[in-house]
Design an enzyme around this catalytic site. Sequence first.
Site, PDB file in Angstrom:
ATOM      1  N   ASN B 112       0.795  -1.225   0.000  1.00  0.00           N
ATOM      2  CA  ASN B 112       0.000   0.000   0.000  1.00  0.00           C
ATOM      3  C   ASN B 112       0.830   1.278   0.000  1.00  0.00           C
ATOM      4  OD1 ASN B 112      -2.660   1.374   0.376  1.00  0.00           O
ATOM      5  ND2 ASN B 112      -1.621   2.090   2.225  1.00  0.00           N
ATOM      6  N   HIS B 113       1.935   1.239   0.721  1.00  0.00           N
ATOM      7  CA  HIS B 113       2.693   2.476   0.894  1.00  0.00           C
ATOM      8  C   HIS B 113       4.186   2.187   1.009  1.00  0.00           C
ATOM      9  CE1 HIS B 113       1.271   1.008   4.880  1.00  0.00           C
ATOM     10  NE2 HIS B 113       2.564   1.102   5.144  1.00  0.00           N
ATOM     11  N   ASP B 210       0.505  -6.586   3.496  1.00  0.00           N
ATOM     12  CA  ASP B 210       0.061  -5.633   4.520  1.00  0.00           C
ATOM     13  C   ASP B 210      -0.996  -4.670   3.960  1.00  0.00           C
ATOM     14  OD1 ASP B 210       0.671  -4.534   7.229  1.00  0.00           O
ATOM     15  OD2 ASP B 210       1.131  -2.735   6.068  1.00  0.00           O
ATOM     16  N   GLU B 252      -3.706  -9.143   4.814  1.00  0.00           N
ATOM     17  CA  GLU B 252      -4.051  -8.469   6.054  1.00  0.00           C
ATOM     18  C   GLU B 252      -5.174  -7.486   5.729  1.00  0.00           C
ATOM     19  OE1 GLU B 252      -2.421  -4.995   7.352  1.00  0.00           O
ATOM     20  OE2 GLU B 252      -2.579  -5.403   9.486  1.00  0.00           O
TER      21      GLU B 252
END
Lengths: 423, 551
Positions: B112-113, B210, B252
């Site tokens: 995501n990041h 994640d 997750e």
Amino acid sequence: VAEGSLLSDELLRHLMAVGQVDILVGVPTLNNASTIGGVVSAVHQAFGTFFPRDRTVLINSDGGSVDGTQEVIRGRSHDESDTVTVSHALRTTHLISTPYHGVPGKGSALRQIMTAADLSQAKAVAVLDADVASATPEWVASLIQPVRNQQFDYVAPIYSRHPLDSPLITQLVRPLFRAASGWQVREPLAADFGCSNRFLAYCLEQNVWDDELARYGIDLWLTATALYGGFRCCQTMVGPRVAAAAPGRPGFQEVFQQVVGSVFLLLDEQASSWLTRGGSEQIPIAGAAPDGKGEGQAPAVSRLGSAFRDDVRNLASVLQAILGADTLRQLNAIAEADVEELHYPDALWVRTVYEFLGAFHRGVMRREHVTQALIPLYLGRTGSFLIEHASGNQAEIEGALEALCVEFERGKPSLVEHWNQPT
Amino acid sequence: VNGDANGSSDPDLLWYRDAVIYQLHVKTFADSNSDGIGDFKGLTGRLDYLRDLGVDCLWLMPMYPSPFRDDGYDIADYYSIHPSYGTLDDFQELLDAAHARRLRVVTELVLNHTSDQHAWFTQARSARDDPRRDWYVWSDTDDRYSGVRIIFLDTERSNWAWDPQSKAYYWHRFFYHQPDLNYDNPAVREEMWKVMSFWLGLGVDGFRVDAVPYLIEREGTSCENLPETHAVIRWLRSQLDAHFPGRMLLAEANQPPEFVRPYFGEGDEFHMAFHFPLMTRMFMAVRLEDRKPLVDVVERTPEIPATCQWGIFLRNHDELTLEMVTDIEREFMYEEYARDPVSRLNLGIRRRLAPLLDADRRRIELMNGIVMSMPGSPIIYYGDEIGMGDNIYLGDRNGVRTPMQWTGGWNAGFSAADPERLAQPLISNPLFGYQAVNVESQRRADHSLLNWMRRLVSVRKSSHVFSRGSTTFLKPANHRVLAYLRTLGKEQVLVVCNLSSSAQAVELDLRSLAGALPIEMFGKSLFPRIGEPYILTLGPYDFFWFKLRRV
């Protein structure tokens, strides 16, 4: 009676499974199939909404219904995957439906519920009338919360009634109980109430459960026991009470005799507790104050008045044995009036009731005859009150009802006098 | 079927469905070079311990170069190893040694990041017309995607952060120093597949991915679980299947099970996903002494494709999340498990298993007994197998990430460095300190928690009924008893758990099993033949696993 014989093996197994609980709601039933579903739903919603963290159980004690009441209840029984409302409750909500054993009547059902509550160490107990079509979750919660949160031992309901509704309560039971007991209780014989474990344990030890009083007057006995026994009592606003018009219900005359017979019997048995009391004390109100709005409707005046006029004539000899000469003379005088002009004054009504109660106590005739003879006079008094207050607003009528209560209190010495007359 | 691109000998492509996974942080597991920081060589030296525990798979927390402002979840370079942990060669050595012991290795993949220190972001913020600019999500105002919830409520006030260098706002769902990648840009997706291929090529058996729900943003939505996010995942999965069959993706997604279900797709997205609400409700059930919350959540859990599996756990490296519970439930959990406000973080409780359960061995065993018998692949968080404690005063979630307690000696056997140099301070209180709670002492005691956990894992792995079987709750009248039947073909296991602190009797309706012989799976004891009804008594927090045999 030992606890063992009060509780069937099946109920004991259920109670073992339920274990210790925080809140127990009991619902005695006898042919309440049309209303019991709503009551059970209200209880479950109350558990989920107001007591989501508490250990809860609903126990239905059935007197042998043949209309499918228990089937309706079992149909409402749910498991962990059931309704949205129940899913708010963190814990399992138990529902037990069981027949009761022993003397037929509400007393046995209540005794079973209270014994179950005692065994499961319930901290707060509410008993609900299965006959009510207007039970709401808030109604249920308002009976439990004063016990759970404020340590009251007994919670009597205040129904939101129109002041001309339920005249048997407002004209007779409420003012008589207030004057005699010295406590201002709006609904002395309400079938709905809340109580603590301490109170129910005390009740279970009393020798009332196999008496006549247990059959029809157990609600009144509980109120009186809580008040006389020094328990912390309060009243709570529950909302309007709409009873279902179920088939097979006893007619007015039977209800009157059960109710008035129970009130008279209780006062007779507990005379030592109240004879010397004067005036009356208020019972605190837990939660919101009564809103002053009421629902319900008054009975038809013409039917009441004509029954009064005819029966005063027909029952002359019976009334003569019960009432004093002056009271009887005044009654005969007002019975001569047109129905529309019927005026049965408060003071005369108070004297009438007290003289009937005295006659009941002294046993001037069979007790059911005494209570039966009071019916036409009650109808006359009710008709008179309705005529006088037909155009009154709610506050004015409430004021008149309060004045009646005060009149009952003022006349109490005459009751004592009648009471103490030699038989 | 080629299930063996990583060189291990297990041909089962669906290995993750039966796995017992062990989650650890390289940084705090074992330090081989005495610098106070755990490393791959240290971990490699402890692989026999993990093999003996009986686990099948290691899940390594982030090991990439990072400024460590989010304990490594702020990755600054996806293609190398943080120098404190060793080298790529060290990592390869670990992989080979683990595979030799039939241990698989799953690593973190933060899709995501990135960290704001990552070269991609440095480049992106350098100029508005930089080719990398569009790798992140930018805006001239901070009012786009308004209404999207803020996850780290305790530290962040907005999902937008101002970049003074390029004079624009960038989007971040987590800390402000973790800018979200822009998955609308095909180049980002391609790059991330390149990252995955790199590690898979080394032999990694899968990724714990994640913060999955937040990959794509769209105006007027919650910016969570969007269809476009699923499309990204399906594409990555198709690449994985085409090039590395038998490898696994674990999602997750801290969401209710019905919202997580789409991440399995039709078996074409994630192989596994964590079941967060089950974790919360296990704790709730034990404290309430009532099976309701647990049964509710399992029954509410949708079916998943046959090739997929839930990841189930009691604790992990994060706080015990209370994001997905009602206010009433959260209030209850806080009152029961986090009376000390310091233990509360964001919407959760930053504690390990043993302190949460007041170091009550019976409850620790019960909770492990439940999680190991529930449908899913259980995950053990490092140290929980010996009942390690935590330090809630360390800030953020560092209190549950303290060094593994191997011995009662110097630095708990974790490192030979001076104690002041340790990556995290040791737990040293009298109840949970390394002198009292450590692997060495528990190895010596037959009835230690460690040895009990070994037996538990071993019994769990003795039958696929736990990992692959169906689950039927029995719902006896006694709500303090949790009972369920696990069935796989003709094999059946009856699990009965007393959630209460007092002894309980329970009457089980086992009519359909009349005549079967229950054999208690730990002691192999024979119990009375099943009749009707079947009455059992259980001591406080007792549980039974019965294998049902028909003779």
